[in-house]
Design a protein around this motif. Sequence first.
Motif, PDB file in Angstrom:
ATOM      1  N   PHE A  19    -118.055-110.617 -77.885  1.00  0.00           N
ATOM      2  CA  PHE A  19    -116.695-110.204 -77.517  1.00  0.00           C
ATOM      3  C   PHE A  19    -116.381-108.857 -78.157  1.00  0.00           C
ATOM      4  N   ARG A  20    -116.845-108.651 -79.359  1.00  0.00           N
ATOM      5  CA  ARG A  20    -116.615-107.373 -80.011  1.00  0.00           C
ATOM      6  C   ARG A  20    -117.356-106.251 -79.309  1.00  0.00           C
ATOM      7  N   GLU A  21    -118.633-106.486 -79.026  1.00  0.00           N
ATOM      8  CA  GLU A  21    -119.478-105.423 -78.461  1.00  0.00           C
ATOM      9  C   GLU A  21    -119.077-105.073 -77.031  1.00  0.00           C
ATOM     10  N   ARG A  22    -118.852-106.104 -76.206  1.00  0.00           N
ATOM     11  CA  ARG A  22    -118.640-105.863 -74.771  1.00  0.00           C
ATOM     12  C   ARG A  22    -117.217-106.136 -74.318  1.00  0.00           C
ATOM     13  N   GLY A  23    -116.451-106.788 -75.168  1.00  0.00           N
ATOM     14  CA  GLY A  23    -115.121-107.216 -74.747  1.00  0.00           C
ATOM     15  C   GLY A  23    -115.164-108.627 -74.183  1.00  0.00           C
ATOM     16  N   PHE A  24    -114.032-109.310 -74.265  1.00  0.00           N
ATOM     17  CA  PHE A  24    -113.930-110.698 -73.817  1.00  0.00           C
ATOM     18  C   PHE A  24    -114.237-110.842 -72.331  1.00  0.00           C
ATOM     19  N   THR A  25    -113.624-110.017 -71.518  1.00  0.00           N
ATOM     20  CA  THR A  25    -113.766-110.150 -70.062  1.00  0.00           C
ATOM     21  C   THR A  25    -115.174-109.821 -69.610  1.00  0.00           C
ATOM     22  N   ALA A  26    -115.790-108.855 -70.244  1.00  0.00           N
ATOM     23  CA  ALA A  26    -117.126-108.414 -69.827  1.00  0.00           C
ATOM     24  C   ALA A  26    -118.237-109.316 -70.371  1.00  0.00           C
ATOM     25  N   THR A  27    -117.857-110.289 -71.191  1.00  0.00           N
ATOM     26  CA  THR A  27    -118.851-111.239 -71.694  1.00  0.00           C
ATOM     27  C   THR A  27    -118.772-112.525 -70.880  1.00  0.00           C
ATOM     28  N   SER A  28    -119.880-112.923 -70.269  1.00  0.00           N
ATOM     29  CA  SER A  28    -119.874-114.142 -69.461  1.00  0.00           C
ATOM     30  C   SER A  28    -120.381-115.325 -70.282  1.00  0.00           C
ATOM     31  N   MET A  29    -120.046-116.495 -69.830  1.00  0.00           N
ATOM     32  CA  MET A  29    -120.542-117.708 -70.474  1.00  0.00           C
ATOM     33  C   MET A  29    -122.070-117.735 -70.428  1.00  0.00           C
TER      34      MET A  29
ATOM     35  N   ALA B  26    -111.190-106.320 -66.691  1.00  0.00           N
ATOM     36  CA  ALA B  26    -110.328-107.338 -66.091  1.00  0.00           C
ATOM     37  C   ALA B  26    -109.512-106.796 -64.921  1.00  0.00           C
ATOM     38  N   THR B  27    -109.612-105.510 -64.670  1.00  0.00           N
ATOM     39  CA  THR B  27    -108.914-104.929 -63.522  1.00  0.00           C
ATOM     40  C   THR B  27    -109.894-104.767 -62.371  1.00  0.00           C
ATOM     41  N   SER B  28    -109.596-105.364 -61.240  1.00  0.00           N
ATOM     42  CA  SER B  28    -110.503-105.259 -60.089  1.00  0.00           C
ATOM     43  C   SER B  28    -110.047-104.142 -59.158  1.00  0.00           C
ATOM     44  N   MET B  29    -110.967-103.673 -58.328  1.00  0.00           N
ATOM     45  CA  MET B  29    -110.631-102.659 -57.342  1.00  0.00           C
ATOM     46  C   MET B  29    -109.558-103.192 -56.397  1.00  0.00           C
ATOM     47  N   ARG B  30    -109.533-104.491 -56.196  1.00  0.00           N
ATOM     48  CA  ARG B  30    -108.497-105.097 -55.359  1.00  0.00           C
ATOM     49  C   ARG B  30    -107.133-105.036 -56.040  1.00  0.00           C
ATOM     50  N   ASP B  31    -107.093-105.206 -57.359  1.00  0.00           N
ATOM     51  CA  ASP B  31    -105.839-105.037 -58.105  1.00  0.00           C
ATOM     52  C   ASP B  31    -105.286-103.630 -57.899  1.00  0.00           C
ATOM     53  N   LEU B  32    -106.194-102.659 -58.068  1.00  0.00           N
ATOM     54  CA  LEU B  32    -105.814-101.256 -57.881  1.00  0.00           C
ATOM     55  C   LEU B  32    -105.282-101.025 -56.479  1.00  0.00           C
ATOM     56  N   ALA B  33    -106.043-101.512 -55.501  1.00  0.00           N
ATOM     57  CA  ALA B  33    -105.663-101.307 -54.097  1.00  0.00           C
ATOM     58  C   ALA B  33    -104.306-101.938 -53.801  1.00  0.00           C
ATOM     59  N   ASP B  34    -104.104-103.147 -54.313  1.00  0.00           N
ATOM     60  CA  ASP B  34    -102.821-103.825 -54.099  1.00  0.00           C
ATOM     61  C   ASP B  34    -101.655-102.983 -54.598  1.00  0.00           C
TER      62      ASP B  34
END
Lengths: 196, 196
Positions: A19-29, B26-34
């Motif tokens: 989570f630190r290195e890549r961020g929470f969202t960019a880290t997958s299960m 966490a921001t998708s291209m669809r979020d942006l487009a919307d």
Amino acid sequence: MQAIIDTKAQIRSVAQNLFRERGFTATSMRDLADSLDIKAASLYYHVKSKEDILQEICFRIADDFFKAIEQIDFNTKNADELLQEAISTHVKVIIDNLDAAAVFFHEWRHLSQPHLTKFITLRKKYERFFTKILKQGIATKTFGNIDVKFTVLTIFSTINWVYEYYKPSGKMTPNEISRNLSNMILHGISTKKKIV
Amino acid sequence: MQAIIDTKAQIRSVAQNLFRERGFTATSMRDLADSLDIKAASLYYHVKSKEDILQEICFRIADDFFKAIEQIDFNTKNADELLQEAISTHVKVIIDNLDAAAVFFHEWRHLSQPHLTKFITLRKKYERFFTKILKQGIATKTFGNIDVKFTVLTIFSTINWVYEYYKPSGKMTPNEISRNLSNMILHGISTKKKIV
DNA sequence: CCTACCGATCGGTAGG
DNA sequence: CCTACCGATCGGTAGG
């Protein structure tokens, strides 16, 4: 039971790092599972969800911060001594939990409600320890006529960044870092007298 | 042509805001487009990729920082005046680009190579302006015997956080914030003399 | 802790 | 700037 606890601690440890290195969202299960040499689905035996892990990381270290600062005796010391001690314990918690601290400072906004509100409330409560010290210091003329709210925020900006540059292999010890930060916050870097 | 430029600026503006609020990943291209009332696929007429937008945001404000600090005349002023001016221009860039600054400070790590390396190199180059001021101040005894590298990092931690708490509707003006930050960094908050 | 799988969503492309 | 669509990947579940 012991095995479950250990595995959960292991998940947290790996998660803190990723989570630190890549961020929470960019880290997958699956990223997490790969690092632990298990399958992603197996993680759900130990944790309820991905966010569950984030919650544990954030609130565990929040607890560390409170435990540390609550041990300070606010009655027998001057404001400048109190501030030095508060800075020192704060920095110590960060340095003892570098990954968790980074996640705590950067990824907390991915908490969902009601945890997000709880988190922000805790942070405000923690800030009040510093507010109290500053107000006491102003009252006793230990500190100048500063804007309390602004100064609390600035002190935190100054000391929180430690997780970003502290390296256990670096030449500065945790105590030296705390001392230098306290020194800067109390006296600044100038040799001249303050012009008020 | 004008329309294309405007649309691209609009995309960037919306992206700055969403990347700040939710993070790049966490921001998708669809979020942006919307937010722009178009379809996600249409974004690709204006930008090459999602990361392309991040790159533009990061390097545009990096450019702003350099343009601002390069206007300072380093030869006719004392180190403390120079530092005050550097802090002031730095804070002004942040306050004039709050969303972009937040993205710049938080989301740069999602840049891919070679942009990531380029970004880090630029940041180091920028830090050198401050290193130079500190070294000059130490040589002329304007500043105490400080650790230059540590102090540069600490100054940036102190002043970068402005984007987090500055509110245009707040009671403190940008100039007051700069002055208060300079004052803290130069003189600290204590009324006592520094004990060396 | 595994295999097998699901529906949702992702960034991005083709072709107009 | 659109419709239509793609392969990849996501968080998570069922059932063992």
